[in-house]
Design a protein around this motif. Structure first.
Motif, PDB file in Angstrom:
ATOM      1  N   VAL A 165     -66.256 -45.731  25.209  1.00 63.47           N
ATOM      2  CA  VAL A 165     -65.977 -44.791  24.805  1.00 63.47           C
ATOM      3  C   VAL A 165     -65.820 -43.678  25.750  1.00 63.47           C
ATOM      4  N   ARG A 166     -63.853 -43.127  26.078  1.00 63.36           N
ATOM      5  CA  ARG A 166     -64.117 -42.375  26.876  1.00 63.36           C
ATOM      6  C   ARG A 166     -63.664 -41.252  26.843  1.00 63.36           C
ATOM      7  N   THR A 167     -63.370 -40.819  28.336  1.00 65.13           N
ATOM      8  CA  THR A 167     -62.831 -39.136  27.845  1.00 65.13           C
ATOM      9  C   THR A 167     -61.128 -39.202  28.919  1.00 65.13           C
ATOM     10  N   SER A 168     -60.526 -38.182  28.051  1.00 65.47           N
ATOM     11  CA  SER A 168     -59.582 -38.671  28.475  1.00 65.47           C
ATOM     12  C   SER A 168     -58.954 -37.811  29.434  1.00 65.47           C
ATOM     13  N   PRO A 169     -58.101 -38.162  30.046  1.00 68.09           N
ATOM     14  CA  PRO A 169     -57.063 -39.917  29.961  1.00 68.09           C
ATOM     15  C   PRO A 169     -57.859 -40.879  30.220  1.00 68.09           C
ATOM     16  N   ALA A 170     -57.752 -41.260  30.339  1.00 68.45           N
ATOM     17  CA  ALA A 170     -58.642 -42.839  29.906  1.00 68.45           C
ATOM     18  C   ALA A 170     -57.649 -44.412  30.263  1.00 68.45           C
ATOM     19  N   ASP A 171     -58.564 -45.099  30.888  1.00 75.36           N
ATOM     20  CA  ASP A 171     -57.804 -46.250  30.886  1.00 75.36           C
ATOM     21  C   ASP A 171     -58.723 -47.356  30.758  1.00 75.36           C
ATOM     22  N   PHE A 172     -57.936 -48.387  29.298  1.00 77.77           N
ATOM     23  CA  PHE A 172     -59.043 -49.145  28.809  1.00 77.77           C
ATOM     24  C   PHE A 172     -58.444 -50.849  30.146  1.00 77.77           C
ATOM     25  N   GLY A 173     -57.489 -50.759  30.511  1.00 72.12           N
ATOM     26  CA  GLY A 173     -57.989 -51.602  31.311  1.00 72.12           C
ATOM     27  C   GLY A 173     -58.105 -53.463  31.874  1.00 72.12           C
ATOM     28  N   ASP A 174     -59.876 -53.003  31.810  1.00 77.31           N
ATOM     29  CA  ASP A 174     -59.962 -53.456  31.959  1.00 77.31           C
ATOM     30  C   ASP A 174     -61.017 -54.043  30.812  1.00 77.31           C
ATOM     31  N   LEU A 175     -61.108 -53.769  29.977  1.00 77.07           N
ATOM     32  CA  LEU A 175     -61.427 -54.262  28.413  1.00 77.07           C
ATOM     33  C   LEU A 175     -60.809 -55.511  27.693  1.00 77.07           C
ATOM     34  N   ARG A 191     -50.929 -54.508  26.141  1.00 84.38           N
ATOM     35  CA  ARG A 191     -50.890 -53.426  27.055  1.00 84.38           C
ATOM     36  C   ARG A 191     -51.002 -53.399  27.759  1.00 84.38           C
ATOM     37  N   GLY A 192     -50.964 -52.213  28.687  1.00 84.20           N
ATOM     38  CA  GLY A 192     -50.256 -51.484  29.599  1.00 84.20           C
ATOM     39  C   GLY A 192     -49.662 -50.378  28.579  1.00 84.20           C
ATOM     40  N   ASP A 193     -49.650 -50.298  27.581  1.00 80.02           N
ATOM     41  CA  ASP A 193     -48.512 -49.127  26.802  1.00 80.02           C
ATOM     42  C   ASP A 193     -49.230 -47.582  27.266  1.00 80.02           C
ATOM     43  N   GLN A 194     -48.548 -47.156  27.455  1.00 79.94           N
ATOM     44  CA  GLN A 194     -49.195 -45.554  27.775  1.00 79.94           C
ATOM     45  C   GLN A 194     -49.176 -44.957  26.419  1.00 79.94           C
ATOM     46  N   VAL A 231     -54.527 -35.989  23.437  1.00 83.20           N
ATOM     47  CA  VAL A 231     -55.440 -36.996  24.561  1.00 83.20           C
ATOM     48  C   VAL A 231     -54.520 -37.830  24.565  1.00 83.20           C
ATOM     49  N   ARG A 232     -55.011 -38.636  26.672  1.00 84.94           N
ATOM     50  CA  ARG A 232     -53.274 -39.631  26.700  1.00 84.94           C
ATOM     51  C   ARG A 232     -54.596 -40.795  27.085  1.00 84.94           C
ATOM     52  N   LEU A 233     -53.881 -41.715  26.893  1.00 85.55           N
ATOM     53  CA  LEU A 233     -54.567 -42.897  27.690  1.00 85.55           C
ATOM     54  C   LEU A 233     -53.878 -44.572  28.048  1.00 85.55           C
ATOM     55  N   ARG A 234     -54.285 -45.595  28.652  1.00 82.22           N
ATOM     56  CA  ARG A 234     -53.629 -47.003  28.392  1.00 82.22           C
ATOM     57  C   ARG A 234     -54.348 -47.435  28.271  1.00 82.22           C
ATOM     58  N   VAL A 235     -53.218 -48.695  27.040  1.00 83.49           N
ATOM     59  CA  VAL A 235     -54.253 -49.607  26.376  1.00 83.49           C
ATOM     60  C   VAL A 235     -54.779 -50.567  27.213  1.00 83.49           C
TER      61      VAL A 235
END
Length: 256
Positions: free
Chosen positions: A81-91, A238-241, A252-256
């Motif tokens: 659970v993260r705040t925007s902008p977030a990167d989830f590349g580590d998951l 993976r990698g999608d914005q 919100v903004r994130l990177r998968v």
């Protein structure tokens, strides 16, 4: 839990620890009802150390396809659970999808006694803030489309991660005309208006709070629940914005 549900919990725990997926076929008849699925959820969270024993988790997902459907719920591990902008590349994600949602935050403690008598007309008074959120749905089951609903529920209702935008003071919204725009990677922007499956995200609060407090614990002020997708599940890689914006509420903004 009985021997079968314990074995299911152990299999899902191993899948998470080893970053693998499971064939649902051998487990199809393991769960008889939602109570057993929630027992598996609780067992997974306890073994993996996601939540402090005896306390209500701080963030949840809840929802259903309509007001006549049985709503389902799952506590969300804080590391995702993260705040925007977030990167989830580590998951580790297997077959991720995107859901654009509204998150709500409790402004006061809710005891089991309060939850037991709470009606839809009273629920909004318990909320102090709302925010745009995006859930990355993901599953430990190999063929999600063929996986029974109870097995999905046991697997944290196929939760992967969650990003939450800036909190805004909660106020009455004309949800029927609320506009939502979601963009995944290079795909066309998906535009929806008034498409929340329950018509009002706060409608689920009494049902969710009775679930949260069912073991006698109080849901503390600050507890967050994300309330169901306005766009169904949008495929992603993976990698999608990803961006999601609810007009007048936030983005919100994130990177998968």
């Amino acid at each position: 839990m009985n021997r079968s549900t314990t074995a299911l919990a152990e299999a899902l725990i191993a899948a998470r620890r080893n970053n693998t997926t499971l064939d649902a076929t051998p487990w199809t008849d393991t769960l008889q009802d939602a109570t057993q699925a929630y027992e598996v959820q609780d067992a997974i969270g306890a073994v993996l150390g996601w939540f402090e024993a005896g306390t209500v988790p701080g963030c949840w997902k809840s929802g259903g396809g309509s007001r006549t459907a049985t709503l389902t719920h799952a506590p969300l591990p804080s590391h995702g659970v993260r705040t925007s902008p977030a990167d989830f590349g580590d998951l580790t994600l297997h077959t991720p999808g995107i859901e654009a949602e509204i998150a709500l935050r409790l402004g006061q403690d809710v005891t089991p006694a309060m939850a037991a008598t709470l009606g839809q007309e009273d629920a909004a008074s318990l909320i102090d803030a709302m925010a745009v959120s995006v859930e990355i749905v993901d599953s430990r089951w190999q063929d999600l489309a063929a996986t029974p609903a109870l097995l999905r529920l046991a697997d944290s209702q196929v939760h992967g991660a969650l990003v939450i935008g800036e909190w805004q003071s909660y106020a009455a919204v004309d949800w029927a005309s609320q506009r939502c725009e979601t963009k995944v990677g290079n795909s066309e922007t998906v535009v929806r208006e008034g498409t929340h499956p329950l018509a009002d995200p706060a409608w689920l609060l009494p049902i969710w709070l009775r679930h949260v407090t069912r073991h006698g614990q109080t849901a503390p002020a600050g507890t967050v629940v994300t309330t169901g997708s306005w766009v169904g599940v949008l495929p992603c890689r993976r990698g999608d914005q990803v961006t999601a914006e609810f007009a007048g509420i936030g983005a919100v903004r994130l990177r998968v």
